[in-house]
Design a protein around this motif. Structure first.
Motif, PDB file in Angstrom:
ATOM      1  N   THR A   1       0.832  -1.192   0.000  1.00 28.19           N
ATOM      2  CA  THR A   1       0.000   0.000   0.000  1.00 28.19           C
ATOM      3  C   THR A   1       0.871   1.247   0.000  1.00 28.19           C
ATOM      4  OG1 THR A   1      -0.078   0.143   2.403  1.00 28.19           O
ATOM      5  CG2 THR A   1      -1.759  -1.233   1.336  1.00 28.19           C
ATOM      6  N   ASP A   2       0.278   2.362  -0.415  1.00 25.79           N
ATOM      7  CA  ASP A   2       1.032   3.623  -0.421  1.00 25.79           C
ATOM      8  C   ASP A   2       1.478   3.998   0.980  1.00 25.79           C
ATOM      9  OD1 ASP A   2       0.768   3.864  -3.130  1.00 25.79           O
ATOM     10  OD2 ASP A   2      -0.979   5.175  -3.029  1.00 25.79           O
ATOM     11  N   HIS A   3       0.583   3.781   1.977  1.00 25.72           N
ATOM     12  CA  HIS A   3       0.939   4.122   3.355  1.00 25.72           C
ATOM     13  C   HIS A   3       2.110   3.260   3.839  1.00 25.72           C
ATOM     14  CE1 HIS A   3       0.638   5.251   7.544  1.00 25.72           C
ATOM     15  NE2 HIS A   3       0.531   3.964   7.855  1.00 25.72           N
ATOM     16  N   ARG A   4       2.010   1.962   3.604  1.00 31.79           N
ATOM     17  CA  ARG A   4       3.095   1.066   4.037  1.00 31.79           C
ATOM     18  C   ARG A   4       4.396   1.422   3.320  1.00 31.79           C
ATOM     19  NH1 ARG A   4       4.729  -4.849   2.921  1.00 31.79           N
ATOM     20  NH2 ARG A   4       5.939  -5.316   4.772  1.00 31.79           N
ATOM     21  N   ASP A   5       4.307   1.755   2.047  1.00 31.70           N
ATOM     22  CA  ASP A   5       5.486   2.138   1.287  1.00 31.70           C
ATOM     23  C   ASP A   5       6.132   3.386   1.886  1.00 31.70           C
ATOM     24  OD1 ASP A   5       7.249   1.727  -0.938  1.00 31.70           O
ATOM     25  OD2 ASP A   5       6.290   3.455  -1.902  1.00 31.70           O
ATOM     26  N   ALA A   6       5.320   4.369   2.236  1.00 33.86           N
ATOM     27  CA  ALA A   6       5.844   5.599   2.836  1.00 33.86           C
ATOM     28  C   ALA A   6       6.482   5.315   4.193  1.00 33.86           C
ATOM     29  CB  ALA A   6       4.730   6.635   2.976  1.00 33.86           C
ATOM     30  N   VAL A   7       5.836   4.467   4.992  1.00 34.06           N
ATOM     31  CA  VAL A   7       6.382   4.114   6.305  1.00 34.06           C
ATOM     32  C   VAL A   7       7.723   3.401   6.146  1.00 34.06           C
ATOM     33  CG1 VAL A   7       6.024   2.595   8.305  1.00 34.06           C
ATOM     34  CG2 VAL A   7       4.162   4.060   7.501  1.00 34.06           C
TER      35      VAL A   7
ATOM     36  N   THR B   1      19.306   4.348   2.043  1.00 36.40           N
ATOM     37  CA  THR B   1      17.954   4.333   2.610  1.00 36.40           C
ATOM     38  C   THR B   1      17.067   3.280   1.955  1.00 36.40           C
ATOM     39  OG1 THR B   1      17.030   5.994   1.098  1.00 36.40           O
ATOM     40  CG2 THR B   1      18.162   6.813   3.060  1.00 36.40           C
ATOM     41  N   ARG B   2      17.480   2.762   0.828  1.00 35.06           N
ATOM     42  CA  ARG B   2      16.680   1.752   0.127  1.00 35.06           C
ATOM     43  C   ARG B   2      16.955   0.335   0.615  1.00 35.06           C
ATOM     44  NH1 ARG B   2      18.638   3.312  -5.491  1.00 35.06           N
ATOM     45  NH2 ARG B   2      19.153   5.410  -4.893  1.00 35.06           N
TER      46      ARG B   2
ATOM     47  N   ARG C   1       9.818   3.596   3.602  1.00 34.73           N
ATOM     48  CA  ARG C   1      10.841   4.539   3.117  1.00 34.73           C
ATOM     49  C   ARG C   1      11.394   5.368   4.270  1.00 34.73           C
ATOM     50  NH1 ARG C   1       7.304   5.573  -1.218  1.00 34.73           N
ATOM     51  NH2 ARG C   1       6.816   7.575  -0.260  1.00 34.73           N
ATOM     52  N   LEU C   2      10.495   5.867   5.140  1.00 32.63           N
ATOM     53  CA  LEU C   2      10.938   6.649   6.296  1.00 32.63           C
ATOM     54  C   LEU C   2      11.786   5.787   7.226  1.00 32.63           C
ATOM     55  CD1 LEU C   2      10.920   9.188   8.029  1.00 32.63           C
ATOM     56  CD2 LEU C   2       8.759   8.389   9.030  1.00 32.63           C
TER      57      LEU C   2
ATOM     58  N   ARG D   1      15.253   5.243   5.759  1.00 29.49           N
ATOM     59  CA  ARG D   1      16.134   6.403   5.927  1.00 29.49           C
ATOM     60  C   ARG D   1      16.660   6.471   7.351  1.00 29.49           C
ATOM     61  NH1 ARG D   1      13.170  11.511   5.622  1.00 29.49           N
ATOM     62  NH2 ARG D   1      13.468  11.625   7.836  1.00 29.49           N
TER      63      ARG D   1
END
Length: 127
Positions: free
Chosen positions: A2-8, A86-87, A10-11, A14
């Motif tokens: 999901t977009d939310h999980r992806d954003a979490v 970060t990846r 990524r953060l 990092r």
């Protein structure tokens, strides 16, 4: 994903990278956890990225190449983008989901999972 999980993730990736006291040693541990032969890990850590062209193409390939790029960047190559470190965390988690045999070694190499638990604690598998 999901977009939310992806954003979490990524953060988290990092922050995970920024917490590394020894990012080169961390990259080496991640490289080893992908199950590649020691010769490939040595080549990657020494910055001989040309030696990676003959490495097998499988699910671990992207993580291995990303960690190798980080090692080259840390050695002053400067050829790769600055956020490559970060990846590593998100790629390792994804690989652990796809290749369960690599999940524990990768979790140990990461040193910190998104929910804050250490890989050696119970129930550390990502959801």
């Amino acid at each position: 994903m999901t977009d939310h999980r992806d954003a979490v993730l990524r953060l988290w990736g990092r922050q995970l990278y920024e917490r590394q006291d020894e990012p080169l040693a961390w990259a080496e541990a991640v490289l080893e956890a992908t199950g590649r032969p020691p010769t490939a890990v040595t080549a990657a850590i020494s910055g001989r990225l040309g030696a990676l062209s003959g490495s097998p193409s499988d699910r671990a390939d992207l993580l291995f190449r990303t960690a190798a790029k980080l090692a080259a960047n840390l050695r002053g190559d400067g050829h790769y983008d600055a956020d490559v470190g970060t990846r590593i965390g998100p790629l390792a988690l994804q690989l652990g989901e796809l290749e369960p045999a690599l999940a524990d070694p990768l979790g140990d190499a990461l040193g910190h999972l998104p929910d804050g638990r250490h890989p050696s604690s119970p129930s550390t598998r990502p959801n």
